[in-house]
Scaffold this active site. Structure first.
Site, PDB file in Angstrom:
ATOM      1  N   GLY A  69       0.814  -1.212   0.000  1.00  0.00           N
ATOM      2  CA  GLY A  69       0.000   0.000   0.000  1.00  0.00           C
ATOM      3  C   GLY A  69       0.844   1.256   0.000  1.00  0.00           C
ATOM      4  N   THR A  70       1.934   1.232   0.737  1.00  0.00           N
ATOM      5  CA  THR A  70       2.781   2.424   0.815  1.00  0.00           C
ATOM      6  C   THR A  70       3.342   2.766  -0.557  1.00  0.00           C
ATOM      7  OG1 THR A  70       3.334   1.967   3.115  1.00  0.00           O
ATOM      8  CG2 THR A  70       4.870   3.371   1.890  1.00  0.00           C
ATOM      9  N   ASN A 154      -7.910   3.998   8.923  1.00  0.00           N
ATOM     10  CA  ASN A 154      -7.349   2.802   9.547  1.00  0.00           C
ATOM     11  C   ASN A 154      -7.493   2.792  11.062  1.00  0.00           C
ATOM     12  OD1 ASN A 154      -5.477   4.913   8.597  1.00  0.00           O
ATOM     13  ND2 ASN A 154      -4.030   3.946   9.993  1.00  0.00           N
ATOM     14  N   GLN A 182      -7.611  -0.075   3.610  1.00  0.00           N
ATOM     15  CA  GLN A 182      -8.398  -0.655   4.706  1.00  0.00           C
ATOM     16  C   GLN A 182      -9.794  -1.078   4.261  1.00  0.00           C
ATOM     17  OE1 GLN A 182      -7.487  -1.643   7.615  1.00  0.00           O
ATOM     18  NE2 GLN A 182      -5.506  -0.640   7.815  1.00  0.00           N
ATOM     19  N   ALA A 203      -2.320  -6.327   0.136  1.00  0.00           N
ATOM     20  CA  ALA A 203      -2.753  -7.716   0.338  1.00  0.00           C
ATOM     21  C   ALA A 203      -2.887  -8.104   1.802  1.00  0.00           C
ATOM     22  CB  ALA A 203      -1.772  -8.662  -0.355  1.00  0.00           C
ATOM     23  N   THR A 242      11.209  -7.239 -11.464  1.00  0.00           N
ATOM     24  CA  THR A 242      10.619  -8.569 -11.649  1.00  0.00           C
ATOM     25  C   THR A 242       9.503  -8.773 -10.633  1.00  0.00           C
ATOM     26  OG1 THR A 242      12.716  -9.395 -12.458  1.00  0.00           O
ATOM     27  CG2 THR A 242      11.140 -11.055 -11.686  1.00  0.00           C
ATOM     28  N   CYS A 329       1.548   3.218  15.334  1.00  0.00           N
ATOM     29  CA  CYS A 329       2.716   2.939  16.166  1.00  0.00           C
ATOM     30  C   CYS A 329       3.715   2.133  15.364  1.00  0.00           C
ATOM     31  CB  CYS A 329       2.325   2.236  17.456  1.00  0.00           C
ATOM     32  SG  CYS A 329       1.156   0.900  17.229  1.00  0.00           S
TER      33      CYS A 329
HETATM   34  N1  PLP Z   1      -2.917   3.027   3.843  1.00  0.00           N
HETATM   35  C1  PLP Z   1      -3.616   2.672   4.916  1.00  0.00           C
HETATM   36  C2  PLP Z   1      -4.946   3.308   5.175  1.00  0.00           C
HETATM   37  C3  PLP Z   1      -3.115   1.716   5.805  1.00  0.00           C
HETATM   38  O1  PLP Z   1      -3.811   1.375   6.880  1.00  0.00           O
HETATM   39  C4  PLP Z   1      -1.853   1.130   5.519  1.00  0.00           C
HETATM   40  C5  PLP Z   1      -1.256   0.150   6.456  1.00  0.00           C
HETATM   41  O2  PLP Z   1      -1.480   0.193   7.637  1.00  0.00           O
HETATM   42  C6  PLP Z   1      -1.165   1.532   4.366  1.00  0.00           C
HETATM   43  C7  PLP Z   1      -1.724   2.486   3.557  1.00  0.00           C
HETATM   44  C8  PLP Z   1       0.176   0.969   4.020  1.00  0.00           C
HETATM   45  O3  PLP Z   1       0.061  -0.304   3.446  1.00  0.00           O
HETATM   46  P1  PLP Z   1       1.298  -1.314   3.455  1.00  0.00           P
HETATM   47  O4  PLP Z   1       1.463  -1.799   4.853  1.00  0.00           O
HETATM   48  O5  PLP Z   1       0.895  -2.398   2.504  1.00  0.00           O
HETATM   49  O6  PLP Z   1       2.480  -0.548   2.962  1.00  0.00           O
END
Ligand code: PLP
Length: 388
Positions: A69-70, A154, A182, A203, A242, A329
């Protein structure tokens, strides 16, 4: 025997996902290779793309796999991904309650990021957003903009008016990015209906593996103009490197199951509500954040005045229950929650916020165990506080 109620941090791997990943791990070949081994793993990646697309209400060609996600958020957030004549003047409007990976602004420079207010319920203030967009249009008519709005918070689970924000962005020539990390798998997500140009997913929030996610491109965003990782040109040139084949296979399987089980989320909401009722009965002063707005069915974030989250989490952990502080945290320390701060919650109350998040393997027994352990800790603390 442990009771795990921290699915918003990371959900345990589903058995079916583990099996699919184990099979993929025993294969070899690069998905870009033309030989049989390469074609075999390519087929697995494309099957996973279909499964993830279905969870997002999209077509497979709209899905770009990332490392989570990041990375999806940071890739999306770039002035280069705004439909602007002059990208150097583009701004990004970001709610003060967004995840840190969005708050950091991606590749927008700090002076091109504009914070948007949040209501006491933990929902983006659409009037504030509308005013900011209008001012930006007046001041810099040549420059376009991006709005980054999460689907669900979140910490509190509060659902956000993404479709309205997307319409506002589109009417004014802007682009909307939605962090649905989320929400996906917990509430229906349909990128077409939402109107989001770019949507992020991950995921490990749905019983898939950590370290894999996706960007889903929506209407009006046929491809990304500015990518984060360039080089080999994988993922339709939007994300070089890859592919993480076992991770992607696991994500696909988790997405398929999560989509099928979305109806079960109503049962989780019932369990969540039972926990909240038990908390309110024992501690009438307890505050449940975002209770008066639409929330994710699996999340509750609450505080009891005078009870510190840090102490509570440790005591619950010793009693076999895993929950987290309402605040992010990432460093392992309980920090002040920027989300509760944005909602105008006082520091003292915010310092007591804990988040309980249910998931695919949560049972009534888990909630009973949580209520029993929390009640015990609460009564002990109350006695100690009265004696002090
Ligand atoms: N965005 C939200 C709302 C999240 O809650 C999170 C993870 O806690 C992320 C992005 C980041 O996702 P990832 O842990 O896959 O990098």
């Amino acid at each position: 025997m442990r009771t795990y109620l921290d699915h918003n941090a990371s959900s345990p791997l589903r058995d079916e996902v583990r099996e699919a990943m184990a099979e993929a791990l025993s294969l070899h070949g690069n998905p870009s290779s033309v030989h049989a081994e390469g074609r075999h793993v390519r087929a697995l990646v494309e099957r996973a793309r279909e499964q993830v697309a279905e969870l997002a209400g999209a077509q497979p060609r709209q899905v770009i796999f990332t490392s989570g996600g990041t990375e999806a958020n940071v890739t999306a957030l770039s002035p280069g991904n705004v439909n602007a004549e002059s990208t150097d003047r583009a701004v990004c409007f970001i709610g003060a309650h967004e995840h840190p990976s969005v708050l950091a602004g991606g590749r927008f420079s700090a002076d091109r990021v504009q914070p948007v207010g949040v209501t006491r319920d933990g929902v983006i203030d659409l009037d504030d957003l509308s005013r900011l967009v209008e001012t930006h249009r007046e001041m810099e008519p040549e420059a376009s903009f991006m709005v980054s709005l999460m689907f669900a918070n979140n910490e509190t689970g509060a659902l956000q008016p993404v479709a309205e924000a997307a319409a506002l962005a589109r009417e004014n020539g802007g682009v909307l990015h939605c962090d649905a990390v989320q929400a996906a798998g917990k509430v229906p997500v349909d990128v077409g209906a939402l109107g989001a140009h770019i949507t992020s997913m991950s995921a490990h929030k749905i019983g898939g593996p950590q370290g894999v996610g996706a960007l889903v491109l929506g209407n009006g965003m046929a491809s990304l103009r500015d990518v984060l990782l360039s080089g080999g040109g994988q993922e339709l040139r939007a994300r070089s490197g890859t592919e993480n084949v076992p991770g992607i296979v696991g994500f696909g399987r988790a997405a398929e199951i999560a989509r099928r089980e979305i109806a079960r989320m109503g049962e989780l909401a019932v369990l969540r509500d039972e926990a909240e009722q038990a908390i309110a009965a024992r501690a009438p002063g307890a505050v449940i954040f975002s209770r008066d707005t639409a929330r994710l069915p699996n999340t509750t974030c609450f505080a009891v005045p005078g009870m510190k989250a840090e102490t509570l989490i440790i005591a619950l952990d010793l009693a076999g229950i895993a929950v987290s502080a309402g605040s992010s945290c990432s460093s392992g320390k309980v920090e002040k929650s920027h989300v509760l701060q944005a909602m105008g919650v006082g520091d003292d109350l915010a310092a007591g916020a804990i988040r309980v998040s249910l998931g695919w393997n949560t049972t009534r027994d888990d909630i009973a165990a949580f209520i029993a352990a929390w009640s015990d800790v609460h009564d002990r603390f109350s006695k100690e506080a009265a004696a002090a």
